[in-house]
Scaffold this motif. Structure first.
Motif, PDB file in Angstrom:
ATOM      1  N   SER A  97      -0.813  -3.993   4.043  1.00  0.00           N
ATOM      2  CA  SER A  97      -2.064  -3.324   4.415  1.00  0.00           C
ATOM      3  C   SER A  97      -1.798  -2.116   5.314  1.00  0.00           C
ATOM      4  CB  SER A  97      -3.003  -4.311   5.108  1.00  0.00           C
ATOM      5  OG  SER A  97      -2.392  -4.871   6.260  1.00  0.00           O
ATOM      6  N   ARG A 115     -10.939   2.787   2.828  1.00  0.00           N
ATOM      7  CA  ARG A 115     -11.123   1.533   2.104  1.00  0.00           C
ATOM      8  C   ARG A 115     -11.401   1.805   0.625  1.00  0.00           C
ATOM      9  NH1 ARG A 115     -14.778  -0.165   5.002  1.00  0.00           N
ATOM     10  NH2 ARG A 115     -13.475  -1.243   6.527  1.00  0.00           N
ATOM     11  N   GLN A 116     -12.205   2.804   0.350  1.00  0.00           N
ATOM     12  CA  GLN A 116     -12.517   3.155  -1.039  1.00  0.00           C
ATOM     13  C   GLN A 116     -11.273   3.661  -1.763  1.00  0.00           C
ATOM     14  OE1 GLN A 116     -15.728   5.976  -0.681  1.00  0.00           O
ATOM     15  NE2 GLN A 116     -17.305   4.386  -0.423  1.00  0.00           N
ATOM     16  N   GLU A 119      -8.987   0.643  -2.581  1.00  0.00           N
ATOM     17  CA  GLU A 119      -9.488  -0.141  -3.720  1.00  0.00           C
ATOM     18  C   GLU A 119      -9.268   0.605  -5.029  1.00  0.00           C
ATOM     19  OE1 GLU A 119     -13.542  -0.966  -2.824  1.00  0.00           O
ATOM     20  OE2 GLU A 119     -13.077  -2.449  -1.265  1.00  0.00           O
ATOM     21  N   LYS A 120      -9.425   1.923  -5.018  1.00  0.00           N
ATOM     22  CA  LYS A 120      -9.290   2.724  -6.230  1.00  0.00           C
ATOM     23  C   LYS A 120      -7.845   2.723  -6.732  1.00  0.00           C
ATOM     24  CE  LYS A 120     -10.214   7.392  -8.028  1.00  0.00           C
ATOM     25  NZ  LYS A 120      -8.848   7.745  -8.436  1.00  0.00           N
ATOM     26  N   ALA A 123      -6.673  -0.664  -8.027  1.00  0.00           N
ATOM     27  CA  ALA A 123      -7.265  -0.997  -9.326  1.00  0.00           C
ATOM     28  C   ALA A 123      -6.586  -0.222 -10.445  1.00  0.00           C
ATOM     29  CB  ALA A 123      -8.762  -0.702  -9.301  1.00  0.00           C
ATOM     30  N   SER A 128      -3.698  -6.492  -7.156  1.00  0.00           N
ATOM     31  CA  SER A 128      -4.776  -7.247  -6.543  1.00  0.00           C
ATOM     32  C   SER A 128      -4.927  -6.877  -5.069  1.00  0.00           C
ATOM     33  CB  SER A 128      -4.500  -8.748  -6.669  1.00  0.00           C
ATOM     34  OG  SER A 128      -5.409  -9.498  -5.888  1.00  0.00           O
ATOM     35  N   LEU A 129      -6.176  -6.939  -4.586  1.00  0.00           N
ATOM     36  CA  LEU A 129      -6.418  -6.721  -3.155  1.00  0.00           C
ATOM     37  C   LEU A 129      -5.742  -7.787  -2.311  1.00  0.00           C
ATOM     38  CD1 LEU A 129     -10.185  -5.658  -3.129  1.00  0.00           C
ATOM     39  CD2 LEU A 129      -8.223  -4.241  -2.503  1.00  0.00           C
TER      40      LEU A 129
END
Length: 488
Positions: A97, A115-116, A119-120, A123, A128-129
């Motif tokens: 992280s 954060r966005q 995640e982008k 993906a 995986s997160l």
């Protein structure tokens, strides 16, 4: 047509103390992919390092300074990201992280935007997160490579430099990386080094600048080539394997993991990371084939005795190793644990020995996928003398000399591929169990052929009837290469 980045009569001073002459014209522009191709040791990684240093990203580069004339068109921004060939060289934090979040915050992204972005990019690379809750060290080699690319692309760099980005990835994940590269290509200058330029030409038809790099002595020359290399006929059997397929050798049975299972546990999990039953390995070359994260490396390390055993005292384990079924029920306290298989029963009249005796006697040899994890800081000769008997030294020096590697070469000044060849050249001649993790990754075709030829020579040496090689592969072409080699 872009204005090329040019290095005219320049001298590159490396952090290792060496100085190299460098001359290059490199076409770079947004919307086009720049490919730097060449054999192992030709100067692909040095070319990326020279670009990083020329773009004022010396903190990312092994080039400490450049003397001479360098022209950089004024269209490039200053946000540069470099993904090195060795995945672990890309990370500075233990936490996955932190590796993603800290660069984003340093570049001024808000917590919401960061954060966005995280995640982008995860993906896009099918990560995986949950990966963010793990230490980087717990990721497989392929996952580390994907994660390093995620970290680099998250900051939306102006220039993205990728050193052999597909070398450690299975075919499925390689396609994910190519897709992610295509997504950033319009707004980012992307430069990759590779020994397989055709796969990028096939993925981005008409959008690739291909350059060839060569080295003579201490001088490196790089220039664009007009025609892309021809792509081989596609033979796509690249199904993704999340479990390890075991392809045994062609000789007599060397050893079995029986009658129970080999199980590998982590202290935080109740279920095994790997659980394989009735594994049979034969003399000759055995292949462990599977996708990134399937557990090939972990299984290979277990077979080679590289994973620490905490179940019982080694002496007791050695005495009880015939009772595989009994040992498969043992659970220990420790970061990793695994169940010992039965004794290694060899053909050719060689007495059976336990894994414990193998490790203590030096009859087994393990070589990791990254040479930096294994090699010392000295010369090639010093490294070989650590493992190889004086009787075998001459043939090993000849093997390396045919590939342009001299005994007095410093290991730190060799390329990744050359270091890998030295690592394989250090395999002791008396080793009966040899475990090689991804031995073909990051190697050009001539170097790959050299490794296959060397393995054949080792199998034909005295005592060969009892030699057992275990190699891992995550690409179908590598799997087929080993299968074809052991049947010839």
């Amino acid at each position: 047509m872009s204005t090329p980045v040019t290095f005219h009569g320049t001298q590159l001073r490396l952090r290792t103390g060496a100085t190299l002459g460098y001359s290059a014209e490199i076409n770079m522009e947004r919307g086009m992919l720049t490919v730097i191709s060449g054999e192992n040791g030709a100067g692909k990684s040095i070319s990326l390092a020279a670009l990083a240093a020329a773009l004022d990203a010396t903190q990312l580069s092994i080039v400490s300074s450049i003397e001479g004339t360098v022209f950089i068109p004024p269209v490039f921004g200053k946000r540069v990201a470099l993904v090195r060939q060795d995945p672990l060289d890309n990370f500075i934090s233990r936490s996955a992280s932190d590796e993603l979040a800290v660069p984003l915050l340093n570049y001024g992204f808000s917590e919401t935007d960061a954060r966005q972005r995280i995640e982008k990019v995860l993906a896009e690379l099918d990560l995986s997160l949950d990966l963010l809750n793990q230490p980087v060290a717990n990721l497989s080699g392929g996952q580390r490579q994907l994660f390093a690319i995620a970290v680099a692309t998250a900051i939306a760099p102006d220039v993205l430099l990728l050193d052999e980005p597909l070398a450690r990835l299975d075919d499925f994940n390689a396609r994910l990386v190519l897709k992610a590269m295509g997504a950033v290509l319009e707004n980012t200058v992307v430069v990759v080094s590779t020994h397989d330029a055709w796969q990028y030409c096939r993925a981005f038809p008409g959008r690739v600048y291909v350059h060839e790099v060569s080295k003579k002595g201490t001088n490196i020359q790089l220039s664009r080539i007009a025609d892309a290399p021809p792509a081989p006929s596609p033979n796509d059997h690249s199904e993704l394997r999340r479990t390890v397929e075991i392809i045994p050798g062609t000789g007599e049975v060397c050893f079995k993991v029986c009658p129970g299972n080999l199980s590998v546990f982590h202290t935080s999990n109740k279920k095994p990371l790997i659980g394989c039953a009735e594994m049979t390995f034969a003399t000759g070359t055995n292949v462990l084939y599977g996708g990134n994260g399937a557990g090939k490396t972990l299984l290979a390390r277990c077979l080679a005795g590289q994973v620490r055993i905490n179940s019982l005292l080694p002496l007791v384990l050695g005495a009880l190793s015939d009772f595989g079924g009994f040992l498969s029920g043992l659970h220990a306290k420790g970061s990793l644990e695994y169940v010992l298989p039965a004794k290694l029963k060899h053909s050719g009249g060689v007495p059976a020995v336990t894994f414990y005796r193998y490790r203590k006697s030096g009859l087994s040899a393990y070589r990791p996928p990254e040479p930096s994890w294994f090699l010392s800081e000295g010369s090639v000769e010093t490294e070989l003398r650590r493992f190889v008997s004086s009787v075998d030294l001459k043939t090993r020096f000849e093997y390396l000399a045919a590939r342009g590697i001299r005994p007095d070469d410093r290991l730190s000044q060799l390329s990744f591929g050359q270091q890998k060849l030295v690592m394989f050249g250090s395999i002791p001649g008396n080793a009966r169990l040899v475990v090689l993790d991804e031995p073909l990754s990051g190697l050009s075709l001539p170097s790959r052929e050299g490794v296959i030829g060397f393995l054949k020579e080792l199998l034909m040496e005295a005592g060969a009837p009892s030699k057992c090689f275990v190699v891992t592969a995550n690409k179908w072409v590598d799997r087929q290469t080993f299968v074809a080699a052991k049947t010839q």
